[in-house]
Each structure stands twice: as C-alpha cells, then as structure tokens.
Design an enzyme around this catalytic site. Sequence first.
Site, mmCIF file in Angstrom:
data_model
loop_
_atom_site.group_PDB
_atom_site.id
_atom_site.type_symbol
_atom_site.label_atom_id
_atom_site.label_comp_id
_atom_site.label_asym_id
_atom_site.label_seq_id
_atom_site.Cartn_x
_atom_site.Cartn_y
_atom_site.Cartn_z
ATOM 1 N N GLU A 85 0.825 -1.208 0.000
ATOM 2 C CA GLU A 85 0.000 0.000 0.000
ATOM 3 C C GLU A 85 0.860 1.259 0.000
ATOM 4 O O GLU A 85 0.549 2.237 -0.665
ATOM 5 C CB GLU A 85 -0.948 0.014 1.207
ATOM 6 C CG GLU A 85 -2.102 -0.967 1.082
ATOM 7 C CD GLU A 85 -3.031 -0.649 -0.083
ATOM 8 O OE1 GLU A 85 -3.045 0.493 -0.559
ATOM 9 O OE2 GLU A 85 -3.730 -1.566 -0.543
ATOM 10 N N ASP A 127 -9.775 5.251 -3.313
ATOM 11 C CA ASP A 127 -8.565 5.782 -3.952
ATOM 12 C C ASP A 127 -8.985 6.399 -5.291
ATOM 13 O O ASP A 127 -10.184 6.527 -5.575
ATOM 14 C CB ASP A 127 -7.513 4.680 -4.130
ATOM 15 C CG ASP A 127 -7.911 3.666 -5.190
ATOM 16 O OD1 ASP A 127 -9.087 3.683 -5.631
ATOM 17 O OD2 ASP A 127 -7.059 2.861 -5.601
ATOM 18 N N TYR A 178 -6.747 6.660 3.957
ATOM 19 C CA TYR A 178 -6.875 5.603 2.957
ATOM 20 C C TYR A 178 -6.069 4.359 3.370
ATOM 21 O O TYR A 178 -6.587 3.234 3.403
ATOM 22 C CB TYR A 178 -6.408 6.083 1.568
ATOM 23 C CG TYR A 178 -6.132 4.907 0.672
ATOM 24 C CD1 TYR A 178 -7.183 4.228 0.062
ATOM 25 C CD2 TYR A 178 -4.843 4.394 0.516
ATOM 26 C CE1 TYR A 178 -6.954 3.095 -0.700
ATOM 27 C CE2 TYR A 178 -4.595 3.271 -0.238
ATOM 28 C CZ TYR A 178 -5.651 2.616 -0.848
ATOM 29 O OH TYR A 178 -5.424 1.479 -1.571
#
Length: 374
Positions: free
Chosen positions: A44, A145, A127
Amino acid sequence: MKIATPSKAVTARLHQDLLGWFAAAARPLPWREGYLPYHVWVSEIMLQQTQMERGVTYFRRWIKRFPNIATLAAASEEEVLKEWEGLGYYSRARNLHAAAQCMVRDFAGQLPDSLPELLKLPGVGKYTARAIASIAFQQDYPVVDGNVERLFARLFAIDEPVKSPAAQSTIWALAEALLPSGQARQWNQALMEFGALLCGRAAPCCNLCPVTDLCESFQTGTAAMRPVTGEAQKGIVVNFVVAVIVAEQRIYVQQRPAGVRWASLWEFPGGHLEDGAPPAEAVIRAVQEETQFVIETQIPLPVVRHAYTKYRATLYPFLCHLPSPILPTLHTAQNYRWLPLPDLERLAFSAGHRQIISRLSKVSDLNRIAGLPE
Ligand code: SF4
C-alpha cells in the site's frame, strides 16, 4: 448535488457482478498470496504514486531484502533508501522504516490491527489505514482511492470535481453504503481493480463491463466527461546546474542533510540556475559556494529532465576537473566521499542524479574527458 443511496436491488447487483468479475480477473499480485499484514502494508505504501508493474518489481526486491518487520526495523536508513532508490517520494521509505521501529518497540514487532493504532503509524493516513484494516485484517472499512473515485463518478454521474469536499463526501458515503458486510477484503480490491483495469483513466472498456445497465454515465453517453477533475495543475519549472567533479579518478559526492527534501540521499554538488544565467558560469559559482572547490574544466553532459511532486526540473550537468589536490577540510557538506564511478552504485541518489550517473557510465575514461593527463 445529492446522490441517492443505491437501492437494495442495485447494491445486490453491484456486489454480485463486481465480486464475480474480481474473482475471475484479479491480477496475481505477490501480496495477495496469503495477505500477510506486512506485505499488504508495504504494498500500500509502495503503490502510492507508483505504477503497478514498477511497484511489483520493487516489492519483490524489498521483501527479499527485508522479509519482515524486524529486519526492516534493524536496517540502517541508508540501506532502506538504497532499496527505495528510483521510486521517488522518499518520505514513504523513511516512514516505513520509522513505522517498523515503532512496531518493534510498541507492538511486539507486529502490525497493529486496529484502525486507531494504524492511524498513529508514520505514513499511514485515512486511505492506507482502511486499506490495511480491510485487506489484511478483513475488517469492514470502505476505501476510496483514485480508481474508486473515477468508478463512482461514472457509475453515479457525480459532476463536482472529484477532489472537491462535496464530491469526496458523496463518494465516501456511497463507499460506506455499498460495503458488503464481511467481504471488505474482496470488495475493496474489486472496486480498485475494476477502476484500474476496466473503468480506466484514458478510456473505459464499457464493452467488457458487466454493469453497463447500472452505469448512469454509460446510459447517457457521458462516460468520457467523468470524472470531472477541475483545472489541471501546471508544474513549477525549476532549473539546476550540477557538477560531477573528478579528481584522481574519483568522483566527489555529498550526502544531503536531515530536514530537507531527499534527506540522506547522495548527490553531486550544484545549485539553482537563475533565469537567463549561462549554466557553464553558474556551475562554477554554485560549486565554489557549496564546496569551496575551484573547478576549471567543465564539459557539458546531456541535460536531464525529471518531474517530482509539483516540480518539473531540468538539470544541466557538467563534468568538472579539480586541478588542485583534494583538500577535504575545505568543503562544507557534513558527509562526503570521493569514489570511483562503479562505487556510486552502492549509494542512494534521487532519480535526477541517478540519470546523470547512468550517462556517466557510458563515458569510458572520465579522467580523459575531464581534461586530466592520461
Ligand atoms: S459502463 Fe463503462 S463507464 Fe460505466 S462503470 Fe462500466 S466501464 Fe465504467
């Protein structure tokens, strides 16, 4: 503009078709083999501002070098930056390193599984914390996203600029409302993957889409008009002169200090090039101010252009000869080295300076080029 919450029937169809599509089309990415929390977290962070193919290459290399949180925490900052070299946005690497040390210290070397604790880790924002909680720990949190923003903007005909507070609040509300209980891992990835592969930025592949009948943009022929992005930001143009200083078959490099952009990375000396200033003169001045070296021969190397954050930079590199003996006490950088060209491979440089090195590698005899006696 208020968007109605999708009906139960529409929600059920989206679940069925998008989860079904993901089950068949999901890319076999390395962090999807077992969904280890460490792997999910690294992926990520790495994929922020990085293309997937490049991200996968770096991810494999990273996991080989730092197979777990403990090895990452124990590495030096220099080793971490070296593994990250070329990916840009180096604060991501520093945050991974700092977060790993925090986990060793406070969480018995494990990634915490609660959202509030994830949010306390360096480099983990709204996020990323939700992506880790849902994908690694299968907790029911939605994620949004750029891919999800684009997909929702088209599916639900959102006409405000997607980054505006109004559109963000609509998109997050839709993401909350649509999240299927107990399936956040698959659902969140399905939305992001669908946005990346089918409902893409350039042209959506509507002919392959299983939900055209639910897509308001498709139904009205307006898919190409969304997402609305607002005015495109122009990059800020910056110019630099850079000196590759050669003396006694070695090249001078210095380490950037803490607290500045690209802190701890290595670089060649140089400075800003003012508008209209001749680069060949500016490089002499910049080197003298920064290192106190008085360089003589300057041979222009190919110009390097690269972009970072909001800047579009042009580097004017010069190969320079230092005629007087190397006097380390005269330079002002805190940490510096004189190294033969092959040894520069061991250090981490920003992308622009790495491009200069790759061009130097094609110069067969640096001393001769720099005007030194052979
Ligand atoms: S129909 Fe086209 S625009 Fe609409 S969601 Fe599918 S791929 Fe995207």
